[in-house]
Design an enzyme around this catalytic site. Sequence first.
Site, PDB file in Angstrom:
ATOM      1  N   HIS A   3      25.389 -14.484  34.923  1.00 53.20           N
ATOM      2  CA  HIS A   3      25.687 -13.126  34.483  1.00 53.20           C
ATOM      3  C   HIS A   3      24.471 -12.514  33.792  1.00 53.20           C
ATOM      4  O   HIS A   3      23.499 -13.208  33.479  1.00 53.20           O
ATOM      5  CB  HIS A   3      26.877 -13.116  33.522  1.00 53.20           C
ATOM      6  CG  HIS A   3      28.197 -13.305  34.192  1.00 53.20           C
ATOM      7  ND1 HIS A   3      28.660 -14.553  34.553  1.00 53.20           N
ATOM      8  CD2 HIS A   3      29.154 -12.412  34.580  1.00 53.20           C
ATOM      9  CE1 HIS A   3      29.850 -14.418  35.133  1.00 53.20           C
ATOM     10  NE2 HIS A   3      30.167 -13.131  35.159  1.00 53.20           N
ATOM     11  N   LYS A  55      25.784 -10.968  28.225  1.00 56.44           N
ATOM     12  CA  LYS A  55      27.112 -11.600  28.157  1.00 56.44           C
ATOM     13  C   LYS A  55      27.131 -12.625  27.032  1.00 56.44           C
ATOM     14  O   LYS A  55      26.224 -13.447  26.913  1.00 56.44           O
ATOM     15  CB  LYS A  55      27.468 -12.255  29.489  1.00 56.44           C
ATOM     16  CG  LYS A  55      28.893 -12.797  29.525  1.00 56.44           C
ATOM     17  CD  LYS A  55      29.311 -13.161  30.938  1.00 56.44           C
ATOM     18  CE  LYS A  55      30.717 -13.745  30.968  1.00 56.44           C
ATOM     19  NZ  LYS A  55      31.734 -12.786  30.481  1.00 56.44           N
TER      20      LYS A  55
END
EC number: 1.17.1.8
Length: 271
Positions: free
Chosen positions: A157, A161
Amino acid sequence: MSELKLVVAGAAGRMGRVLIQTAIETSGVTVSAALARPGSLALGQDAGLLAGCGEINVPITEDALAAIVDADGILDFTSPDLSVELAALAAQARIVHIIGTTGFSVAHLTKIEAAARHAVIVRSGNMSLGVNLLAALVKKTAAVLGPVYDIEIAEMHHRMKVDAPSGTALLLGEAAAQGRGISLSEHEQRGRDGHTGPRKDGDIGFVSLRGGTVVGDHTVIFAGPGERIELAHRAEDRRIFGRGAVQAALWGKGRKPGLYSMLDVLGLGGE
């Protein structure tokens, strides 16, 4: 038929803006209120303008209790603590609560389960059609291949995150565990470092990568004797999560209280 009136929580964030856009674009749905945290620079701004959709005469507020008055549901991709608070409000108001938040503790989940006795709550680590179809495939594959195939789940990600493994990775891990008829909590292996020794039979491993602007990549690896099977999903646009969340809200309207998942929304709950 009257329009479904939705409150968008975390309206100032990336997913909040996507949820506003998606709700506005969806027939039969309207944004009735939008929430932001106390002190946010977005407070008082028009939710539609902030989301780049034009004015909709819905000022962003921090007053969650006032926001849910006359609402049919809440779209919530925020934080574990806030999601628990919103679940309690949804239970009081007997409305639909769609939770795309990740990073929950056991204590958080216990409170959400309690709220689901009085509200329709749909909670999923990923709201996209593709990921939930992938989860169904992972469950079936794990059941067919059996424990001779080692399972590893890799996810990547964007650099901002804050939780790992991702909610989607855990969703896929749970699907694999269900396919094998085992408990994920008793067989998960999160990361490896140093002299770890041989891999334990039955483990489901997780590895998390962070960098750049990656929306979400997930690969489930089944590594067996002489061959390897990989099932993967690549998210390229956050709107896939927004569409799934709005679809879940439409599905949840009028259903009996309970805790549901996107597999239920998509008719895959019995798979």
